[in-house]
Design a protein around this motif. Structure first.
Motif, PDB file in Angstrom:
ATOM      1  N   ARG A  36      81.073  47.100  91.527  1.00  0.00           N
ATOM      2  CA  ARG A  36      80.241  47.583  92.643  1.00  0.00           C
ATOM      3  C   ARG A  36      79.018  48.331  92.142  1.00  0.00           C
ATOM      4  O   ARG A  36      77.909  48.147  92.655  1.00  0.00           O
ATOM      5  N   GLU A  38      77.539  47.963  89.227  1.00  0.00           N
ATOM      6  CA  GLU A  38      76.621  46.989  88.639  1.00  0.00           C
ATOM      7  C   GLU A  38      75.802  46.288  89.714  1.00  0.00           C
ATOM      8  O   GLU A  38      74.590  46.105  89.569  1.00  0.00           O
ATOM      9  N   ASN A  39      76.462  45.906  90.800  1.00  0.00           N
ATOM     10  CA  ASN A  39      75.754  45.252  91.902  1.00  0.00           C
ATOM     11  C   ASN A  39      74.725  46.176  92.541  1.00  0.00           C
ATOM     12  O   ASN A  39      73.632  45.752  92.883  1.00  0.00           O
ATOM     13  N   GLU A  40      75.073  47.455  92.696  1.00  0.00           N
ATOM     14  CA  GLU A  40      74.117  48.418  93.251  1.00  0.00           C
ATOM     15  C   GLU A  40      72.918  48.583  92.324  1.00  0.00           C
ATOM     16  O   GLU A  40      71.784  48.655  92.784  1.00  0.00           O
ATOM     17  N   LEU A  42      71.746  46.408  90.185  1.00  0.00           N
ATOM     18  CA  LEU A  42      70.931  45.199  90.259  1.00  0.00           C
ATOM     19  C   LEU A  42      70.146  45.122  91.560  1.00  0.00           C
ATOM     20  O   LEU A  42      69.018  44.636  91.586  1.00  0.00           O
ATOM     21  N   SER A  43      70.726  45.620  92.652  1.00  0.00           N
ATOM     22  CA  SER A  43      70.040  45.534  93.937  1.00  0.00           C
ATOM     23  C   SER A  43      68.911  46.546  94.067  1.00  0.00           C
ATOM     24  O   SER A  43      67.990  46.346  94.853  1.00  0.00           O
ATOM     25  N   THR A  44      68.955  47.635  93.307  1.00  0.00           N
ATOM     26  CA  THR A  44      67.890  48.627  93.418  1.00  0.00           C
ATOM     27  C   THR A  44      66.603  48.173  92.761  1.00  0.00           C
ATOM     28  O   THR A  44      65.528  48.609  93.137  1.00  0.00           O
ATOM     29  N   GLY A  45      66.687  47.268  91.806  1.00  0.00           N
ATOM     30  CA  GLY A  45      65.472  46.742  91.181  1.00  0.00           C
ATOM     31  C   GLY A  45      64.704  47.814  90.443  1.00  0.00           C
ATOM     32  O   GLY A  45      65.242  48.540  89.626  1.00  0.00           O
TER      33      GLY A  45
END
Length: 103
Positions: A36, A38-40, A42-45
Motif C-alpha cells: 500500500r 509503495e502504491n501511495e 507511486l501515485s504521489t508522483g
C-alpha cells in the motif's frame, strides 16, 4: 513418565505451530502495508519536488511562466485572426445570399 514427556512435547509443538502462524499473519499484514505504501508513493508522483527550493527550481518555474505567457499571447492572436476570418467569410456568405436572392 514417558507419557508426561510426550504430552509436554505435544504442547510445545502446538505452541510453536501457533506462534509460527501468528508470525506468518504478522508478516502478511506487513507485506500488504508495504505494498500500500509503495502504491501511495507511486501515485504521489512529483508532489514533493519543490519542497526544498533551490535556485534552479525558481529559474525553471520562471521559464515555465514565461513560456505560458508567450503561448497565451500567441493563442489570443490566433483567436483574433480566426475571428476576423470568420467575419470576412460571413460577409462573403451574406453578399452571396443577397446576390442570388434578387433573381
Amino acid at each position: 513418565m514417558l507419557l508426561l514427556s510426550l504430552a509436554t512435547g505435544c504442547n510445545k509443538k502446538a505452541q510453536i505451530t501457533y506462534e509460527t502462524e501468528q508470525h506468518r499473519l504478522t508478516m502478511t499484514e506487513l507485506q500488504s502495508q508495504s505494498k500500500r505504501l509503495e502504491n501511495e508513493i507511486l501515485s504521489t508522483g512529483n508532489l514533493g519536488r519543490y519542497q526544498s527550493t533551490q535556485p534552479a527550481h525558481i529559474v525553471e518555474l520562471k521559464q515555465l511562466i514565461e513560456r505560458q505567457k508567450n503561448e497565451l499571447v500567441q493563442l489570443k492572436a490566433e483567436s483574433e485572426a480566426a475571428k476576423i476570418k470568420a467575419e470576412s467569410m460571413q460577409a462573403e456568405v451574406d453578399a452571396y445570399r443577397s446576390k442570388f436572392r434578387n433573381f
